[in-house]
Design a protein around this motif. Sequence first.
Motif, PDB file in Angstrom:
ATOM      1  N   VAL A  42      17.148  12.142 -20.842  1.00 40.54           N
ATOM      2  CA  VAL A  42      16.157  12.516 -19.826  1.00 40.54           C
ATOM      3  C   VAL A  42      14.909  12.998 -20.566  1.00 40.54           C
ATOM      4  CG1 VAL A  42      15.660  13.964 -17.827  1.00 40.54           C
ATOM      5  CG2 VAL A  42      18.004  13.201 -18.261  1.00 40.54           C
ATOM      6  N   ASP A  44      11.450  12.272 -19.513  1.00 38.45           N
ATOM      7  CA  ASP A  44      10.281  12.555 -18.684  1.00 38.45           C
ATOM      8  C   ASP A  44      10.267  14.032 -18.291  1.00 38.45           C
ATOM      9  OD1 ASP A  44       8.022  11.390 -16.879  1.00 38.45           O
ATOM     10  OD2 ASP A  44       9.240  12.636 -15.543  1.00 38.45           O
ATOM     11  N   ASP A  47      11.364  14.818 -14.767  1.00 38.06           N
ATOM     12  CA  ASP A  47      12.812  14.645 -14.616  1.00 38.06           C
ATOM     13  C   ASP A  47      13.577  15.801 -15.250  1.00 38.06           C
ATOM     14  OD1 ASP A  47      12.408  12.291 -13.262  1.00 38.06           O
ATOM     15  OD2 ASP A  47      12.713  11.008 -15.011  1.00 38.06           O
ATOM     16  N   TYR A  51      16.096  18.270 -13.343  1.00 36.51           N
ATOM     17  CA  TYR A  51      17.464  18.489 -13.812  1.00 36.51           C
ATOM     18  C   TYR A  51      17.750  19.992 -13.911  1.00 36.51           C
ATOM     19  CZ  TYR A  51      21.703  18.243 -16.614  1.00 36.51           C
ATOM     20  OH  TYR A  51      23.000  18.384 -17.067  1.00 36.51           O
TER      21      TYR A  51
END
Length: 320
Positions: A42, A44, A47, A51
């Motif tokens: 992950v 980005d 993102d 998360y």
Amino acid sequence: MVKKLIISACVLLAAVSCGGPKAPSAPAYRSFPLPDPAPLMVTDEADRIAYSINHFWDKYLAVQAVTDSAAVLGVRNEEIEKSFATYVALLNLAPMDLAKKSAADLFRRIESKQAEDDSSLFYLRFTEIVSRYLYDPNSPIRNEDLYLPFVEGMAVSPFTREDMIPAYSYEAKMCRLNPYGSKVADFKFKDINGRVHSLYGIRATYTVLFFSNPYCPNCKEIMEEFRSLENFNWWISAGDLAIASIYIDRELDEWREYQPNYPDNWITGYDFNYIIREDVLYNVRAIPSLYLLDAEKRVILKDAPQEQIIQYLTRKLQNK
């Protein structure tokens, strides 16, 4: 006699050392379990924030632990409140739809945790923290848009005390007024010379709607903080910024007397129809109250601390 005393002493020692009455032990508290970082794949930034938000409470809610006057689910008050503030800071980095969804999901998890032990104080203590941090007018991280998913749930939850349901229902109704991204309610106001203006008639890239009172110490502090900003007057003269200081109470003599204290390049006026309070166009729970609006009068920040508004304006206008 001596033999009897020895036997009695032995019995007493046995009771103390072998299962006799013991002083109650203190509850076992724990540190707030930090969430795991986002997986390496992950990459980005948005993102990664999503998360962290979605998994922030996983480890904390995974166990059943003591909730009392000193701790919430085993984590001491000061630490759980700091952790909640961190969570809110993460929500503020995310798009509003994601932030509100996360808040709604957290509330459902709070209910589920309470259902595991309906005698626990967990639901009561955690929702008290939510209310104090997100809705109290004195909270530096208050946010009605983020509070709304919680209070809508609290207004109908079977775990809410019955006497609190009307209050939460009213708060939910107030939080639905002028939400983030909506065009705020327009209203008319009069200036010191009796001329009538409207909020929608103000032309600027950004408008700070400032509900204030004369002789209010906090209002004066905010006024001075705005005036001390580098390029503040330039932003106003260039049409990038307008400050609309609106008085919504009835002691007009005081307001007129205080008028010379307002900066000349501010827009000042009073609600001559008294509809902001009486018709509840805005949820003005305390004075001062600040809104940041875009050029179309859509809400960017609602009843926000001045620090948040100044940070936003500086980021957007400083290098324009």
